[in-house]
Enzyme design. Structure first.
Site: not given
Ligand code: BES
Ligand code: MN
Ligand code: ZN
Length: 506
Positions: A280, A354
Site C-alpha cells: 500500500k 478474503r
Molecule cells: N483492509 C483493506 C480494506 C480497508 C480499506 C479497510 C480502508 C479499512 C479502510 C483490504 O485488505 C484491502 O486492502 N482491500 C483492497 C482490495 C483490493 C485489493 C481488491 C482495497 O480496498 O483496495
Molecule cells: Mn489489504
C-alpha cells in the site's frame, strides 16, 4: 459507567444534577420536567441558559435548579423535533449529556424514569437505548499517554423510578446496557490500540480471558497446525509475517443448547495490513491497524453474550495474522490451495482479507451453522459506496439480510444491501485457477462478497458485512469517541438474543 437502580419519592433524591430531555420547538415541555419544576414551585423561564436552549438534537443546557439545594442543577438534553424522533436521538442525547456531566466533574447524576415520559414508543426501548448511549458516550480509549492525562472518572448515574407499580422490570435493561456497553468498549479498545500491541497472539490471549470469564471453550490453531489442516489461503497470508499467526475459535455452549446448531460468527483479524508484496502507499498506512475490527467485534459480542448468559450456542472464528511484505510472503501470480479444495490465483496480495476468511468460512461448515455471519474491513470500495456510517451487507438469504438491517437499525448500526448476482463472478474468472482473488476496479465490495460466496454452501443462511467504512471514527460523536467504533457488536448480540425472531430453521 456505573448505574445504580433506585426507587423512591422524588423529594428524597440528592445528586449533583438531574437529567431531563426535551424536543425542539415543543410548545409544552415533557411532563417529567414540568412535574419536577412544579413540585419545587420554581420557574425555568428566568434562566438565560433555558432561553438559549432550543431542544436541538445534541444540544445540552445546564440550568440552575430552582428551589432545591439537594439537586443544584438540571441538565436538559435536546432530542430534535418530535416528528424526527427515533431511538438514535435518545442514545445520542444521553451520551452527550453524560459527557457534559463528566466534563463538569459531577460525581452523581440523577436520571429519573419520568424523564422518559412523553417520548414516543415503549419506555423499555427508549430507556435501554439511552443507557447504551450513555455507556458508549462515556467510553474513551485512554491509550498510552503518560503525560497530560485527564482523569477518566465517570459520573455515577442514579436511575430513579418514582411510581413503583406502573414501571416495568428494569433490571434486565440495565444488564443489557452494561453487557453491550462493555462488549462494544472492548472491541473499540482493541481496534484503537496499536498493531505492535494487538498482535494475533494478543487477540488469542484476549479470547482466552473472555473464555475464562464466561466458561467458553477455546481452541487456538497456530501456523503449523493450520497448514497441516489444509488452510492454504490463511497460511499464504500468514507466511510473510514474523509475528506468529493464530486462528482463534471460541464456543459458547450453554446448558441445554449443546446439541443445537450454532450461530457462527467469523471476524477478519488482520492486525496490520501493509498490502503485502502489493504494498500500500504509505499515506494513512497507520490506519491499517484497524484491519482486525471484524475479529474485535466478534470478541466484543462474545463478551456481551457471556455477560447476558444468552441461551443459544454460538461459535466465533477469528483468523488472525499480519499481512506483510517479506522474502517468504505470498506473491501476485501464486496459486493457492484453499481448505475447501478450491484454487485461487493471487492478483493482489492486498486482497488478503478474503483469503483468510475463505478458510475460516470453510472451517465453519464443520459446526453445521444454523446461521453464518462474517464481518470484515474488506474493501476500501465500501467507503466509496456507503461512507462511514453505513456498512454493506450481502448474502444468500433475503430474509436474513432484511433482519440484519432491521435489528441493526434498532440498536444503532446501519446496514445497506448490495446484490450478489452470479454474473459478478465473471469478474474473477482465472486462466490458471478456479478463480482470482480480485477483479478490476468495478464493484469492488460486491466482488469481495462474490469471492466469499464460493466458500459457503447455499443451504447455510449466510451474511457478509463489509465494515471497512464503519469500523473507525475519524472524529468524536456523542456516542463514540475518535478511534475504533466497535461496529457490529450490537447487531451480533441482537442476532443471538432475538434468534427466534429470525424465523430460521434450527
Ligand atoms: N483492509 C483493506 C480494506 C480497508 C480499506 C479497510 C480502508 C479499512 C479502510 C483490504 O485488505 C484491502 O486492502 N482491500 C483492497 C482490495 C483490493 C485489493 C481488491 C482495497 O480496498 O483496495
Ligand atoms: Mn489489504
Ligand atoms: Zn485488509
Amino acid at each position: 459507567m456505573e448505574v445504580s437502580w433506585l426507587r423512591g419519592p422524588m423529594e428524597a433524591w440528592a445528586g449533583d444534577a438531574v437529567i431531563f430531555f426535551d424536543f425542539e420547538k415543543s410548545p409544552a415541555r415533557l411532563p417529567g420536567l414540568n412535574r419536577w419544576i412544579a413540585q419545587r414551585a420554581g420557574s425555568l423561564e428566568d434562566s438565560s441558559a433555558w432561553l438559549d436552549f432550543k431542544g436541538k438534537a445534541q444540544q445540552a443546557a445546564v440550568l440552575f435548579n430552582p428551589g432545591d439545594s439537594r439537586v443544584p442543577r438540571i441538565v436538559c438534553a435536546g432530542l430534535g423535533p418530535i416528528e424526527k424522533y427515533d431511538l438514535e436521538k435518545v442514545r445520542m442525547a444521553l451520551g452527550q449529556v453524560l459527557r457534559k456531566c463528566r466534563d463538569m466533574q459531577l460525581q452523581r447524576v440523577i436520571l429519573p424514569l419520568s424523564a422518559f415520559d412523553g417520548l414516543p414508543g415503549e419506555l423499555r426501548e427508549s430507556l435501554r437505548e439511552a443507557l447504551v448511549g450513555g455507556f458508549l458516550g462515556l467510553h474513551r480509549y485512554t491509550g498510552y499517554k503518560t503525560r497530560d492525562v485527564d482523569s477518566n472518572d465517570h459520573p455515577q448515574v442514579l436511575l430513579i423510578g418514582d411510581e413503583e407499580e406502573s414501571r416495568p422490570d428494569l433490571e434486565p435493561l440495565l444488564s443489557y446496557a452494561t453487557a453491550v456497553g462493555s462488549g462494544v468498549s472492548l472491541a473499540r479498545d482493541l481496534v484503537s490500540a496499536p498493531a505492535n500491541v494487538v498482535t494475533p497472539s494478543f487477540l488469542a490471549q484476549t479470547a482466552a480471558e473472555i473464555s475464562g470469564r464466561h466458561g467458553f471453550a477455546l481452541r487456538v490453531i497456530d501456523f503449523d497446525e493450520a497448514r497441516s489442516m489444509g488452510m492454504g489461503a490463511f497460511t499464504a497470508v500468514a507466511q510473510g509475517s514474523r509475528e506468529p499467526a493464530r486462528l482463534v475459535i471460541m464456543e459458547h455452549s450453554p446448558p441445554g443448547a449443546e446439541a443445537r446448531r450454532p450461530l457462527v460468527f467469523v471476524g477478519k483479524g488482520i492486525t496490520f495490513d501493509t498490502g503485502g508484496i502489493s504494498l500500500k502507499p504509505s499515506e494513512k498506512l497507520e490506519a491499517m491497524k484497524q484491519d482486525m475490527a471484524g475479529a474485535a467485534a466478534v470478541l466484543g459480542a462474545f463478551d456481551a453474550v457471556g455477560r447476558l448468559k444468552l441461551g443459544r450456542r454460538v461459535v466465533g472464528i477469528m483468523p488472525c495474522t499480519e499481512n506483510m511484505p517479506d522474502g517468504q510472503a505470498y506473491k501476485p501470480g501464486d496459486v493457492i490451495h484453499s481448505l475447501s479444495g478450491l484454487t485461487v490465483e493471487i492478483i493482489s496480495t492486498d486482497a488478503e482479507g478474503r483469503m483468510i476468511l475463505c478458510d475460516a468460512l470453510t472451517h465453519a461448515r464443520q459446526y453445521r451453522p444454523a446461521l453464518l455471519v462474517d464481518l470484515a474491513t474488506l474493501t476500501g470500495a465500501a467507503i466509496i459506496a456507503l461512507g462511514h456510517q453505513v456498512a454493506a451487507v450481502m448474502g444468500n438469504h433475503e430474509g436474513l439480510i432484511r433482519n440484519v438491517r432491521e435489528m441493526g437499525q434498532g440498536v444503532g448500526e446501519r446496514f445497506w444491501p448490495l446484490p450478489l448476482h452470479d454474473f459478478y463472478f465473471e469478474g474473477i474468472k482465472s486462466e490458471v485457477a478456479d478463480f482470482k482473488n480480485v477483479g478490476d476496479r468495478s464493484a469492488g465490495t460486491i466482488i469481495g462478497g462474490i469471492f466469499l460466496k464460493q466458500f459457503v454452501p447455499d443451504d447455510i443462511p449466510w451474511a457478509h458485512w463489509d465494515i471497512a467504512g464503519t469500523a473507525w471514527a475519524s472524529k468524536d460523536s456523542p456516542d463514540c469517541g475518535q478511534g475504533g467504533t466497535g461496529f457490529g457488536v450490537r447487531t451480533l448480540v441482537e442476532l443471538v438474543r432475538r434468534w427466534e425472531d429470525l424465523g430460521l430453521p434450527d
